[in-house]
Design an enzyme around this catalytic site. Sequence first.
Site, short mmCIF file in Angstrom:
data_model
loop_
_atom_site.label_atom_id
_atom_site.label_comp_id
_atom_site.label_asym_id
_atom_site.label_seq_id
_atom_site.Cartn_x
_atom_site.Cartn_y
_atom_site.Cartn_z
N LYS A 22 -15.27 -3.53 1.90
CA LYS A 22 -13.78 -3.83 2.13
C LYS A 22 -12.93 -2.39 2.10
O LYS A 22 -12.05 -2.40 3.18
CB LYS A 22 -13.38 -4.47 0.39
CG LYS A 22 -11.70 -4.41 0.40
CD LYS A 22 -11.31 -5.14 -0.99
CE LYS A 22 -11.25 -4.07 -1.67
NZ LYS A 22 -9.85 -3.16 -2.10
N ASN A 23 -13.29 -1.52 1.54
CA ASN A 23 -12.38 -0.24 1.79
C ASN A 23 -12.63 0.54 3.08
O ASN A 23 -11.92 1.47 3.49
CB ASN A 23 -12.65 0.69 0.30
CG ASN A 23 -11.92 0.10 -0.72
OD1 ASN A 23 -11.08 -1.25 -0.69
ND2 ASN A 23 -12.13 0.29 -2.05
N CYS A 116 8.29 3.27 -6.52
CA CYS A 116 8.73 4.17 -5.58
C CYS A 116 7.79 5.10 -5.01
O CYS A 116 6.67 4.88 -5.38
CB CYS A 116 10.00 5.03 -6.31
SG CYS A 116 8.89 6.10 -7.43
N ARG A 121 2.02 3.53 -8.20
CA ARG A 121 0.78 3.85 -7.28
C ARG A 121 1.50 4.87 -6.18
O ARG A 121 1.95 4.41 -5.17
CB ARG A 121 0.32 2.49 -6.79
CG ARG A 121 -0.34 1.69 -7.56
CD ARG A 121 -1.76 2.35 -8.05
NE ARG A 121 -2.96 2.55 -7.12
CZ ARG A 121 -3.76 1.79 -6.58
NH1 ARG A 121 -3.65 0.30 -7.08
NH2 ARG A 121 -4.25 1.82 -5.57
N ASP A 304 -13.92 2.52 -9.31
CA ASP A 304 -13.99 1.14 -8.90
C ASP A 304 -15.15 0.25 -9.88
O ASP A 304 -15.22 -0.97 -9.51
CB ASP A 304 -14.08 0.84 -7.49
CG ASP A 304 -12.79 1.19 -6.76
OD1 ASP A 304 -12.94 1.33 -5.51
OD2 ASP A 304 -11.85 1.26 -7.64
C1 EPZ Z 1 -8.74 3.64 -2.72
O1 EPZ Z 1 -7.26 3.65 -2.94
C2 EPZ Z 1 -9.35 2.50 -2.84
N1 EPZ Z 1 -8.67 1.52 -2.17
C3 EPZ Z 1 -9.32 2.24 -4.20
O2 EPZ Z 1 -10.06 1.06 -4.40
C4 EPZ Z 1 -9.92 3.09 -5.05
O3 EPZ Z 1 -9.95 2.71 -6.31
C5 EPZ Z 1 -9.30 4.41 -4.89
O4 EPZ Z 1 -9.34 4.83 -3.49
C6 EPZ Z 1 -9.97 5.50 -5.58
O5 EPZ Z 1 -11.24 5.69 -5.10
C7 EPZ Z 1 -8.88 1.19 -0.73
O6 EPZ Z 1 -9.63 2.33 -0.27
C8 EPZ Z 1 -8.26 0.34 0.13
P1 EPZ Z 1 -6.35 7.26 -3.63
P2 EPZ Z 1 -6.37 4.62 -2.70
O7 EPZ Z 1 -5.30 7.57 -2.86
O8 EPZ Z 1 -6.49 5.54 -1.53
C9 EPZ Z 1 -3.20 9.40 -6.73
C10 EPZ Z 1 -10.59 -1.33 -5.09
O9 EPZ Z 1 -10.80 -1.73 -6.33
N2 EPZ Z 1 -2.36 9.48 -5.68
O10 EPZ Z 1 -7.64 7.96 -3.72
O11 EPZ Z 1 -4.88 4.12 -3.12
C11 EPZ Z 1 -3.77 7.97 -7.16
O12 EPZ Z 1 -2.24 7.86 -8.01
C12 EPZ Z 1 -9.53 -0.16 -4.82
O13 EPZ Z 1 -11.39 -1.65 -4.17
C13 EPZ Z 1 -1.12 10.39 -5.63
O14 EPZ Z 1 -0.71 10.86 -6.45
O15 EPZ Z 1 -6.59 5.73 -3.84
C14 EPZ Z 1 -4.69 8.20 -7.77
O16 EPZ Z 1 -4.56 8.58 -9.23
C15 EPZ Z 1 -8.59 -0.25 -6.11
N3 EPZ Z 1 -0.38 10.26 -4.50
C16 EPZ Z 1 -5.62 9.15 -7.06
O17 EPZ Z 1 -4.58 9.78 -6.40
C17 EPZ Z 1 -0.82 9.71 -3.31
O18 EPZ Z 1 0.03 9.66 -2.27
C18 EPZ Z 1 -6.69 8.70 -6.02
O19 EPZ Z 1 -5.79 7.74 -5.34
C19 EPZ Z 1 -1.99 9.02 -3.22
C20 EPZ Z 1 -2.57 8.99 -4.41
#
Ligand code: EPZ
Length: 420
Positions: A22-23, A116, A121, A304
């Site tokens: 999916k991702n 926001c 998120r 995940d």
């Molecule tokens: C991806 O989400 C995945 N989704 C998520 O899978 C997965 O849990 C996550 O990566 C972590 O591995 C997809 O790929 C579509 P991140 P993403 O940016 O990209 C913080 C599932 O179940 N952050 O790596 O949104 C954030 O809050 C889903 O399949 C910021 O602070 O995750 C988190 O604590 C759920 N600022 C950490 O980074 C930002 O601008 C990691 O988030 C972006 C993220």
Amino acid sequence: MDKFIIRGGKKLSGRVRISGAKNASLALMPAALLAGGTFHLSNTPGLQDVATMSSLLKTMGMKIDLNGDVLTLDTRGVNKHEAPYAHVKKMRASIYVLGPLIARYGKAKVSLPGGCAWGPRPVNLHIEGLKKLGAEIKLERGYIVAKAKQLTGAKIHFDISSVGATGNVMMAAVLAKGTTLITNAAIEPEITALAEFLVKMGARINGIGTNQLEIEGVDELHPADFETIPDRIEAGTFLTAAAITGGRVTLENVNPEHFSAVTAKLEDAGCIAEVQGSNFELQAPAELKPVDATAVIYPGFPTDMQAQWIALMSIANGTSIVTDTIYTDRFKHVPELERLGADIELKKNAAIVRGVKKLTGATVMSTDLRASASLILAGLVAEGETEVLRVYHLDRGYEAIEKKLRAIGADIERVSGKEY
Ligand code: EPZ
């Protein structure tokens, strides 16, 4: 809204084919915005999230159809550069259109995912990275409004390793003038797959698979075909289903390297694992040992799989601690697992799981994709009948999960219809 009825106690055994990731799909599809023409993405999973991304891209003028597991995308008609709230609120990954739209069309209007930019998120890393490439970005009434005549290469360091921000900035940098160096880039397999797809489209990227990506911008990219990598989280979920039911399952069409951290934990818990090329066999033990797990970035134990691991440890022979360093609040599955008899204590971003002899069937509510998966796993082993409500959460990220589980011996059925 559909629900699942599961009658627990059946050991799973047999073979199951794992679908495409999916991702990976959710990044590969918007990447097609970067070039004009026709693309074929094979091994695309039949998921609600893929349908949501398709409908978003279609509103921009892209022609998309799914034939079996081959997704064909024709980008020549793209004439809109917006991702409205209606789509983004359904799926955060919609934000992946931001980088490609700015890079190729010089403008984008993308809704913030709920809240926001810096909220629950956040997307601040996406915005700051794109600004470094020269995009002018404003936040207007819940929308990210961006424009850029020509992006220029830059040095971008991510304070936090972010899958989405790495993907978005990489997709913008490939058409920037000059060189971009991304440090502390995410190295999840889905990002590596995206980079390989972009290279097939004519992008110049060095350091693929490492957390330092050097991108030499080019003037134009061209369409390409790509095979979507297998879904490492679906694989880990089915292995955990075999482990929790005391069964023996062979996964087909997987890349075992992508879930080696999960395999290591399952072996610590007493499972016997065997890699057979692109297949993978797991034999569960008669009794599960308690094993601590801490969710960290790749190649560590994935967030995940955190909910699924708590479900498994809820019937282990002892106490384990499951910690999530990525999402400190990703524990909505815990109260629902307690309805089934699990004994779990939450302490900040850790769950102390005291294994119990048995779980007992009950009605439980899905709250998000991976939480739902953990409830299914617990239902497979709980005595009696478990009803899992609002399984639309599951359909976002698991293709025909009840059919795949039934085919390896689970007693699970989907009941469609009225409000549950
Ligand atoms: C991806 O989400 C995945 N989704 C998520 O899978 C997965 O849990 C996550 O990566 C972590 O591995 C997809 O790929 C579509 P991140 P993403 O940016 O990209 C913080 C599932 O179940 N952050 O790596 O949104 C954030 O809050 C889903 O399949 C910021 O602070 O995750 C988190 O604590 C759920 N600022 C950490 O980074 C930002 O601008 C990691 O988030 C972006 C993220």
